[in-house]
Design an enzyme around this catalytic site. Structure first.
Site, PDB file in Angstrom:
ATOM      1  N   SER A  76       0.789  -1.231   0.000  1.00 51.03           N
ATOM      2  CA  SER A  76       0.000   0.000   0.000  1.00 51.03           C
ATOM      3  C   SER A  76       0.818   1.277   0.000  1.00 51.03           C
ATOM      4  CB  SER A  76      -0.965   0.004   1.192  1.00 51.03           C
ATOM      5  OG  SER A  76      -2.055  -0.833   0.936  1.00 51.03           O
ATOM      6  N   THR A 139      -8.775 -18.281   2.585  1.00 46.18           N
ATOM      7  CA  THR A 139      -7.991 -19.111   3.501  1.00 46.18           C
ATOM      8  C   THR A 139      -6.511 -18.834   3.274  1.00 46.18           C
ATOM      9  OG1 THR A 139      -7.764 -20.958   1.948  1.00 46.18           O
ATOM     10  CG2 THR A 139      -9.742 -20.942   3.348  1.00 46.18           C
ATOM     11  N   TYR A 175     -10.552   2.111   5.520  1.00 44.07           N
ATOM     12  CA  TYR A 175      -9.471   1.890   4.558  1.00 44.07           C
ATOM     13  C   TYR A 175      -9.966   1.062   3.385  1.00 44.07           C
ATOM     14  CZ  TYR A 175      -4.581   1.105   3.229  1.00 44.07           C
ATOM     15  OH  TYR A 175      -3.374   1.077   2.580  1.00 44.07           O
ATOM     16  N   SER A 176      -9.631   1.491   2.156  1.00 42.65           N
ATOM     17  CA  SER A 176     -10.204   0.836   0.980  1.00 42.65           C
ATOM     18  C   SER A 176      -9.193   0.720  -0.146  1.00 42.65           C
ATOM     19  CB  SER A 176     -11.428   1.611   0.484  1.00 42.65           C
ATOM     20  OG  SER A 176     -11.904   1.054  -0.731  1.00 42.65           O
ATOM     21  N   ASN A 177      -8.847  -0.520  -0.484  1.00 40.71           N
ATOM     22  CA  ASN A 177      -8.053  -0.764  -1.678  1.00 40.71           C
ATOM     23  C   ASN A 177      -8.869  -0.511  -2.940  1.00 40.71           C
ATOM     24  OD1 ASN A 177      -5.682  -1.618  -0.276  1.00 40.71           O
ATOM     25  ND2 ASN A 177      -6.714  -3.549   0.161  1.00 40.71           N
ATOM     26  N   GLY A 327       2.714  -0.791   4.037  1.00 43.98           N
ATOM     27  CA  GLY A 327       2.237  -1.639   2.956  1.00 43.98           C
ATOM     28  C   GLY A 327       2.268  -3.104   3.324  1.00 43.98           C
TER      29      GLY A 327
END
Length: 393
Positions: A76, A139, A175-177, A327
Protein backbone atom coordinates in the site's frame (compact mmCIF):
# COMPACT_ATOMS: atom_id res chain seq x y z
CA UNK A 1 -2.61 -4.57 2.86
CA UNK A 2 -3.07 -4.13 6.54
CA UNK A 3 -1.15 -1.58 8.54
CA UNK A 4 -0.81 -3.02 12.03
CA UNK A 5 -1.50 -0.48 14.74
CA UNK A 6 1.20 0.05 17.32
CA UNK A 7 -0.55 0.51 20.66
CA UNK A 8 1.60 3.03 22.42
CA UNK A 9 1.85 1.05 25.62
CA UNK A 10 4.78 -1.18 26.42
CA UNK A 11 4.25 -4.41 28.29
CA UNK A 12 4.92 -4.06 31.98
CA UNK A 13 7.07 -6.32 34.10
CA UNK A 14 9.37 -7.31 31.22
CA UNK A 15 12.75 -6.29 29.88
CA UNK A 16 11.36 -3.74 27.45
CA UNK A 17 13.51 -1.11 25.82
CA UNK A 18 16.36 0.93 27.09
CA UNK A 19 18.33 3.89 25.86
CA UNK A 20 21.97 2.96 25.40
CA UNK A 21 25.05 4.95 24.51
CA UNK A 22 26.54 4.10 21.15
CA UNK A 23 29.75 2.68 22.68
CA UNK A 24 27.85 0.28 24.95
CA UNK A 25 25.58 -1.48 22.47
CA UNK A 26 25.24 -2.33 18.78
CA UNK A 27 23.32 0.03 16.53
CA UNK A 28 19.78 0.11 17.88
CA UNK A 29 18.33 -0.34 14.39
CA UNK A 30 20.41 -3.44 13.77
CA UNK A 31 19.47 -4.78 17.19
CA UNK A 32 15.80 -4.31 16.27
CA UNK A 33 16.25 -6.16 12.97
CA UNK A 34 18.00 -9.01 14.80
CA UNK A 35 15.21 -9.23 17.39
CA UNK A 36 12.53 -9.50 14.69
CA UNK A 37 14.42 -12.29 12.94
CA UNK A 38 14.95 -14.08 16.25
CA UNK A 39 11.16 -14.06 16.66
CA UNK A 40 10.68 -15.87 13.34
CA UNK A 41 10.63 -13.19 10.62
CA UNK A 42 12.61 -14.80 7.76
CA UNK A 43 14.40 -11.61 6.76
CA UNK A 44 14.42 -7.86 7.33
CA UNK A 45 16.08 -4.80 5.82
CA UNK A 46 16.20 -1.16 6.82
CA UNK A 47 17.46 1.80 4.80
CA UNK A 48 18.08 5.21 6.38
CA UNK A 49 19.99 8.16 4.92
CA UNK A 50 23.04 7.34 7.05
CA UNK A 51 22.78 3.57 7.38
CA UNK A 52 21.65 0.32 5.79
CA UNK A 53 21.12 -2.94 7.62
CA UNK A 54 19.72 -6.43 7.19
CA UNK A 55 19.14 -9.60 9.18
CA UNK A 56 18.01 -13.15 8.48
CA UNK A 57 18.07 -14.86 5.10
CA UNK A 58 17.50 -13.55 1.61
CA UNK A 59 16.21 -17.02 0.67
CA UNK A 60 15.43 -19.40 3.52
CA UNK A 61 17.17 -22.48 2.15
CA UNK A 62 20.31 -20.63 1.06
CA UNK A 63 23.08 -18.71 2.72
CA UNK A 64 23.12 -14.95 2.37
CA UNK A 65 21.44 -12.01 4.10
CA UNK A 66 18.82 -9.77 2.48
CA UNK A 67 20.01 -6.97 0.18
CA UNK A 68 18.98 -3.56 1.57
CA UNK A 69 19.23 -2.09 -1.94
CA UNK A 70 17.13 -4.79 -3.59
CA UNK A 71 13.58 -4.68 -4.91
CA UNK A 72 10.43 -5.83 -3.12
CA UNK A 73 6.67 -5.48 -3.28
CA UNK A 74 5.77 -2.32 -1.36
CA UNK A 75 2.04 -3.01 -1.01
CA UNK A 76 0.00 0.00 0.00
CA UNK A 77 2.93 2.40 -0.16
CA UNK A 78 1.73 2.36 -3.78
CA UNK A 79 -1.18 4.53 -2.64
CA UNK A 80 1.11 7.49 -1.97
CA UNK A 81 2.39 7.26 -5.55
CA UNK A 82 -1.15 7.05 -6.94
CA UNK A 83 -2.31 9.95 -4.77
CA UNK A 84 0.65 12.08 -5.89
CA UNK A 85 -0.23 11.58 -9.56
CA UNK A 86 -3.90 12.41 -8.88
CA UNK A 87 -2.88 15.61 -7.12
CA UNK A 88 -0.54 16.53 -9.97
CA UNK A 89 -3.54 16.28 -12.30
CA UNK A 90 -5.47 18.49 -9.89
CA UNK A 91 -2.63 21.04 -10.04
CA UNK A 92 -2.94 21.00 -13.84
CA UNK A 93 -6.71 21.57 -13.59
CA UNK A 94 -7.41 18.27 -15.31
CA UNK A 95 -9.14 16.95 -12.19
CA UNK A 96 -10.78 18.48 -9.14
CA UNK A 97 -10.79 17.12 -5.61
CA UNK A 98 -14.55 17.62 -5.46
CA UNK A 99 -15.19 16.06 -8.88
CA UNK A 100 -17.82 13.33 -8.70
CA UNK A 101 -16.27 10.05 -9.77
CA UNK A 102 -19.49 8.74 -11.34
CA UNK A 103 -19.44 11.73 -13.69
CA UNK A 104 -15.79 11.21 -14.64
CA UNK A 105 -16.13 7.42 -15.03
CA UNK A 106 -19.77 6.91 -16.03
CA UNK A 107 -21.14 3.41 -15.64
CA UNK A 108 -18.28 2.09 -13.49
CA UNK A 109 -19.85 2.31 -10.03
CA UNK A 110 -23.31 0.98 -9.12
CA UNK A 111 -23.88 3.48 -6.31
CA UNK A 112 -26.27 6.44 -6.78
CA UNK A 113 -24.62 8.38 -3.94
CA UNK A 114 -22.06 10.85 -5.35
CA UNK A 115 -18.47 9.95 -4.47
CA UNK A 116 -15.70 12.55 -4.84
CA UNK A 117 -12.03 12.24 -5.70
CA UNK A 118 -11.10 13.62 -2.27
CA UNK A 119 -13.21 10.97 -0.53
CA UNK A 120 -11.48 8.16 -2.42
CA UNK A 121 -8.06 9.60 -1.61
CA UNK A 122 -8.88 9.88 2.09
CA UNK A 123 -10.83 6.61 2.51
CA UNK A 124 -14.01 8.47 3.42
CA UNK A 125 -16.02 7.31 0.38
CA UNK A 126 -17.44 4.18 2.03
CA UNK A 127 -16.52 1.90 -0.89
CA UNK A 128 -15.73 -1.73 0.07
CA UNK A 129 -12.20 -2.49 1.17
CA UNK A 130 -11.43 -5.40 -1.17
CA UNK A 131 -12.78 -8.04 -3.52
CA UNK A 132 -15.51 -10.31 -2.12
CA UNK A 133 -14.04 -13.42 -0.49
CA UNK A 134 -15.30 -15.64 -3.29
CA UNK A 135 -12.95 -13.76 -5.61
CA UNK A 136 -10.02 -13.33 -3.21
CA UNK A 137 -8.14 -15.12 -0.43
CA UNK A 138 -10.59 -16.80 1.92
CA UNK A 139 -7.99 -19.11 3.50
CA UNK A 140 -4.26 -19.04 4.10
CA UNK A 141 -3.79 -21.88 1.60
CA UNK A 142 -5.23 -19.68 -1.16
CA UNK A 143 -2.27 -17.33 -0.75
CA UNK A 144 -0.39 -20.13 -2.49
CA UNK A 145 -2.96 -21.68 -4.82
CA UNK A 146 -4.39 -18.45 -6.28
CA UNK A 147 -1.14 -16.63 -6.94
CA UNK A 148 -1.45 -16.41 -10.74
CA UNK A 149 -5.07 -15.22 -11.05
CA UNK A 150 -5.39 -12.32 -13.51
CA UNK A 151 -7.76 -9.44 -12.79
CA UNK A 152 -8.66 -6.95 -15.47
CA UNK A 153 -8.43 -3.50 -13.84
CA UNK A 154 -12.05 -2.58 -14.40
CA UNK A 155 -13.30 -6.06 -13.52
CA UNK A 156 -11.58 -5.91 -10.12
CA UNK A 157 -13.49 -2.71 -9.34
CA UNK A 158 -16.79 -4.08 -10.61
CA UNK A 159 -16.45 -7.25 -8.54
CA UNK A 160 -15.56 -5.27 -5.42
CA UNK A 161 -18.48 -2.92 -5.84
CA UNK A 162 -21.04 -5.71 -6.01
CA UNK A 163 -20.87 -5.18 -2.25
CA UNK A 164 -22.84 -2.33 -0.68
CA UNK A 165 -21.26 0.89 0.52
CA UNK A 166 -19.95 0.67 4.08
CA UNK A 167 -21.48 4.06 4.90
CA UNK A 168 -22.78 7.11 3.07
CA UNK A 169 -19.88 8.89 1.33
CA UNK A 170 -18.29 11.53 3.52
CA UNK A 171 -19.83 10.26 6.77
CA UNK A 172 -17.10 7.91 8.00
CA UNK A 173 -13.66 6.42 7.45
CA UNK A 174 -12.65 2.92 6.34
CA UNK A 175 -9.47 1.89 4.56
CA UNK A 176 -10.20 0.84 0.98
CA UNK A 177 -8.05 -0.76 -1.68
CA UNK A 178 -11.02 -0.60 -4.02
CA UNK A 179 -11.02 3.20 -3.77
CA UNK A 180 -7.42 3.40 -4.97
CA UNK A 181 -8.09 0.99 -7.81
CA UNK A 182 -10.83 3.40 -8.90
CA UNK A 183 -8.34 6.25 -8.69
CA UNK A 184 -5.93 4.29 -10.88
CA UNK A 185 -8.64 3.94 -13.52
CA UNK A 186 -9.41 7.64 -13.19
CA UNK A 187 -5.77 8.54 -13.85
CA UNK A 188 -5.79 6.34 -16.94
CA UNK A 189 -9.03 7.91 -18.17
CA UNK A 190 -7.77 11.49 -17.72
CA UNK A 191 -4.30 10.94 -19.17
CA UNK A 192 -5.17 8.38 -21.86
CA UNK A 193 -2.18 6.30 -20.71
CA UNK A 194 -1.71 3.17 -18.58
CA UNK A 195 -1.06 3.94 -14.93
CA UNK A 196 2.32 2.20 -15.17
CA UNK A 197 3.39 4.67 -17.84
CA UNK A 198 2.05 7.67 -15.93
CA UNK A 199 3.94 6.69 -12.76
CA UNK A 200 7.12 6.25 -14.78
CA UNK A 201 6.83 9.55 -16.64
CA UNK A 202 5.75 11.68 -13.69
CA UNK A 203 7.63 10.14 -10.74
CA UNK A 204 10.10 7.34 -11.47
CA UNK A 205 11.93 8.92 -14.42
CA UNK A 206 12.19 12.50 -13.05
CA UNK A 207 13.44 11.25 -9.67
CA UNK A 208 15.71 8.56 -11.08
CA UNK A 209 13.89 5.72 -9.32
CA UNK A 210 15.47 2.89 -11.26
CA UNK A 211 14.01 0.11 -9.09
CA UNK A 212 10.41 1.34 -9.15
CA UNK A 213 7.73 0.09 -11.54
CA UNK A 214 4.16 -1.16 -11.76
CA UNK A 215 4.39 -4.82 -12.90
CA UNK A 216 0.82 -5.60 -14.04
CA UNK A 217 0.68 -9.32 -14.82
CA UNK A 218 4.47 -9.70 -14.61
CA UNK A 219 4.82 -12.04 -11.61
CA UNK A 220 8.51 -11.75 -10.78
CA UNK A 221 10.60 -9.44 -8.58
CA UNK A 222 13.64 -8.89 -10.83
CA UNK A 223 16.31 -8.13 -8.22
CA UNK A 224 14.78 -9.17 -4.91
CA UNK A 225 15.93 -7.75 -1.61
CA UNK A 226 14.65 -11.03 -0.17
CA UNK A 227 12.01 -13.61 -0.88
CA UNK A 228 8.63 -13.22 0.83
CA UNK A 229 7.00 -15.99 2.88
CA UNK A 230 3.71 -16.96 4.52
CA UNK A 231 2.58 -19.85 6.69
CA UNK A 232 0.16 -20.93 3.99
CA UNK A 233 -0.22 -24.45 5.42
CA UNK A 234 -0.40 -25.44 9.10
CA UNK A 235 2.83 -26.18 10.93
CA UNK A 236 4.92 -28.30 10.80
CA UNK A 237 4.67 -27.49 7.09
CA UNK A 238 7.42 -24.98 6.31
CA UNK A 239 6.80 -21.41 5.23
CA UNK A 240 5.67 -21.04 1.61
CA UNK A 241 7.66 -18.77 -0.72
CA UNK A 242 5.17 -16.28 -2.21
CA UNK A 243 7.64 -13.99 -3.97
CA UNK A 244 6.40 -14.85 -7.46
CA UNK A 245 2.83 -13.55 -7.71
CA UNK A 246 0.37 -11.76 -9.98
CA UNK A 247 -0.96 -8.63 -8.26
CA UNK A 248 -3.04 -7.31 -11.13
CA UNK A 249 -5.93 -7.04 -8.64
CA UNK A 250 -4.30 -3.96 -7.05
CA UNK A 251 -3.90 -1.46 -9.91
CA UNK A 252 -3.56 1.76 -7.92
CA UNK A 253 -3.78 0.28 -4.44
CA UNK A 254 -0.78 -1.96 -3.93
CA UNK A 255 0.89 -3.33 -7.04
CA UNK A 256 4.15 -1.36 -7.05
CA UNK A 257 7.64 -2.88 -6.87
CA UNK A 258 10.36 -0.59 -5.51
CA UNK A 259 13.36 -0.53 -3.15
CA UNK A 260 14.32 1.06 0.16
CA UNK A 261 16.55 3.72 -1.43
CA UNK A 262 13.90 4.54 -4.05
CA UNK A 263 11.11 4.87 -1.47
CA UNK A 264 13.25 7.14 0.69
CA UNK A 265 14.10 9.33 -2.30
CA UNK A 266 10.45 9.53 -3.36
CA UNK A 267 9.15 10.42 0.10
CA UNK A 268 11.89 13.01 0.63
CA UNK A 269 11.06 14.62 -2.73
CA UNK A 270 7.33 14.59 -1.97
CA UNK A 271 7.57 16.12 1.51
CA UNK A 272 10.23 18.51 0.26
CA UNK A 273 7.82 20.04 -2.27
CA UNK A 274 9.43 18.72 -5.45
CA UNK A 275 6.36 16.85 -6.72
CA UNK A 276 3.40 19.04 -5.70
CA UNK A 277 2.70 22.75 -5.23
CA UNK A 278 2.50 23.87 -1.58
CA UNK A 279 -1.29 24.13 -1.45
CA UNK A 280 -1.79 20.56 -2.64
CA UNK A 281 0.94 19.19 -0.38
CA UNK A 282 -0.90 20.90 2.48
CA UNK A 283 -4.13 19.26 1.32
CA UNK A 284 -2.36 15.90 1.19
CA UNK A 285 -1.30 16.40 4.82
CA UNK A 286 -4.73 17.44 6.08
CA UNK A 287 -5.76 14.36 8.01
CA UNK A 288 -8.71 12.64 9.61
CA UNK A 289 -8.43 10.04 12.40
CA UNK A 290 -7.82 6.51 11.14
CA UNK A 291 -10.69 5.05 13.13
CA UNK A 292 -12.74 2.50 11.21
CA UNK A 293 -16.37 3.55 11.24
CA UNK A 294 -17.60 -0.01 10.77
CA UNK A 295 -15.56 -1.63 13.56
CA UNK A 296 -14.50 1.23 15.83
CA UNK A 297 -10.85 0.08 15.53
CA UNK A 298 -8.28 2.85 15.89
CA UNK A 299 -5.58 2.00 13.34
CA UNK A 300 -2.99 4.12 15.14
CA UNK A 301 -2.52 6.77 12.46
CA UNK A 302 -4.26 9.77 10.96
CA UNK A 303 -4.86 9.74 7.20
CA UNK A 304 -4.51 12.52 4.67
CA UNK A 305 -4.73 12.16 0.90
CA UNK A 306 -2.58 9.09 0.44
CA UNK A 307 -0.35 9.86 3.44
CA UNK A 308 -0.31 8.45 6.96
CA UNK A 309 0.59 10.64 9.92
CA UNK A 310 1.95 8.64 12.87
CA UNK A 311 2.53 10.28 16.26
CA UNK A 312 5.43 8.52 17.99
CA UNK A 313 5.59 11.01 20.87
CA UNK A 314 4.51 8.53 23.59
CA UNK A 315 7.27 6.14 22.54
CA UNK A 316 10.01 8.68 21.87
CA UNK A 317 9.41 10.78 24.97
CA UNK A 318 9.59 13.94 22.86
CA UNK A 319 7.34 15.41 20.17
CA UNK A 320 7.85 13.12 17.17
CA UNK A 321 5.51 12.98 14.17
CA UNK A 322 6.38 11.09 11.00
CA UNK A 323 4.75 10.94 7.56
CA UNK A 324 4.65 8.10 5.06
CA UNK A 325 2.77 4.88 4.48
CA UNK A 326 2.73 1.20 5.38
CA UNK A 327 2.24 -1.64 2.96
CA UNK A 328 1.14 -5.27 3.16
CA UNK A 329 0.89 -7.96 0.52
CA UNK A 330 1.57 -11.67 1.01
CA UNK A 331 5.19 -12.10 2.01
CA UNK A 332 6.10 -8.41 2.24
CA UNK A 333 5.51 -5.86 5.00
CA UNK A 334 6.80 -2.34 4.32
CA UNK A 335 7.05 0.76 6.48
CA UNK A 336 8.36 3.98 4.88
CA UNK A 337 8.34 7.13 7.02
CA UNK A 338 10.10 10.48 7.38
CA UNK A 339 10.14 13.49 9.63
CA UNK A 340 8.59 16.49 7.92
CA UNK A 341 11.60 18.79 8.13
CA UNK A 342 14.23 16.79 10.04
CA UNK A 343 16.84 14.42 8.61
CA UNK A 344 15.47 11.20 10.08
CA UNK A 345 13.89 8.77 7.63
CA UNK A 346 13.69 5.01 7.15
CA UNK A 347 12.16 2.31 4.98
CA UNK A 348 11.92 -1.20 6.40
CA UNK A 349 11.01 -4.54 4.86
CA UNK A 350 9.90 -7.70 6.67
CA UNK A 351 9.41 -10.89 4.69
CA UNK A 352 6.47 -12.33 6.64
CA UNK A 353 3.19 -10.46 6.55
CA UNK A 354 -0.36 -11.82 6.66
CA UNK A 355 0.40 -14.88 8.80
CA UNK A 356 2.77 -13.19 11.26
CA UNK A 357 1.81 -13.79 14.88
CA UNK A 358 1.31 -10.93 17.33
CA UNK A 359 4.90 -10.93 18.53
CA UNK A 360 6.32 -10.97 15.02
CA UNK A 361 3.91 -8.26 13.87
CA UNK A 362 5.11 -6.06 16.73
CA UNK A 363 8.81 -6.66 16.41
CA UNK A 364 8.87 -6.00 12.67
CA UNK A 365 7.76 -2.42 13.44
CA UNK A 366 10.52 -1.73 15.94
CA UNK A 367 13.27 -1.06 13.37
CA UNK A 368 11.16 1.78 11.93
CA UNK A 369 10.34 3.23 15.35
CA UNK A 370 13.96 2.96 16.49
CA UNK A 371 15.07 5.29 13.70
CA UNK A 372 13.09 8.09 15.34
CA UNK A 373 13.25 7.06 19.01
CA UNK A 374 16.55 6.48 20.83
CA UNK A 375 15.96 3.07 22.33
CA UNK A 376 17.46 -0.34 21.78
CA UNK A 377 15.91 -3.80 22.37
CA UNK A 378 17.61 -5.32 25.41
CA UNK A 379 18.64 -8.91 24.59
CA UNK A 380 17.65 -11.60 27.05
CA UNK A 381 20.32 -13.91 28.40
CA UNK A 382 18.56 -16.88 26.80
CA UNK A 383 18.55 -15.24 23.41
CA UNK A 384 14.75 -15.49 23.29
CA UNK A 385 12.99 -12.64 21.47
CA UNK A 386 11.19 -10.01 23.53
CA UNK A 387 7.64 -8.80 23.15
CA UNK A 388 7.98 -5.07 22.99
CA UNK A 389 4.51 -3.98 21.99
CA UNK A 390 0.98 -5.08 22.54
CA UNK A 391 -0.72 -4.97 19.17
CA UNK A 392 -4.21 -4.99 17.80
CA UNK A 393 -4.37 -6.67 14.38
Amino acid sequence: MRFVRVVLCLLTGAALVTAAPAHAAPDRRQAALDAAVAAGIPGMTAVAPDWRGSAGRQVLDRRGTPDPSGQFRVGSVSKTFTATVVLQLVAEHRLGLEDVVQQRLPGLLPYPEPITVRQLLQHTAGVPRDLPLEHSWATAEELDTERFVHFDDERAVRLSTTQPLLFAPGTGWAYSNTGYNILGLLVEHVTGKPLARVLYERIARPLGLHSTFLPGDFPFVPRPAAHGYEQAYPAPHPLTDVTTYNYSRYLGAGQLISSGPDLNHFLSALLGGRLLPPALLDAMKTTVPGVDTTTGLDEGFDYGLGLMRVDLTPLCGKPTVVWGHGGDVPGFNTLSFKEQSGPLQVTTLATLDLTANTEQAGLRQVPMVSEFCAFTPRPKATGAPERLFRLTL
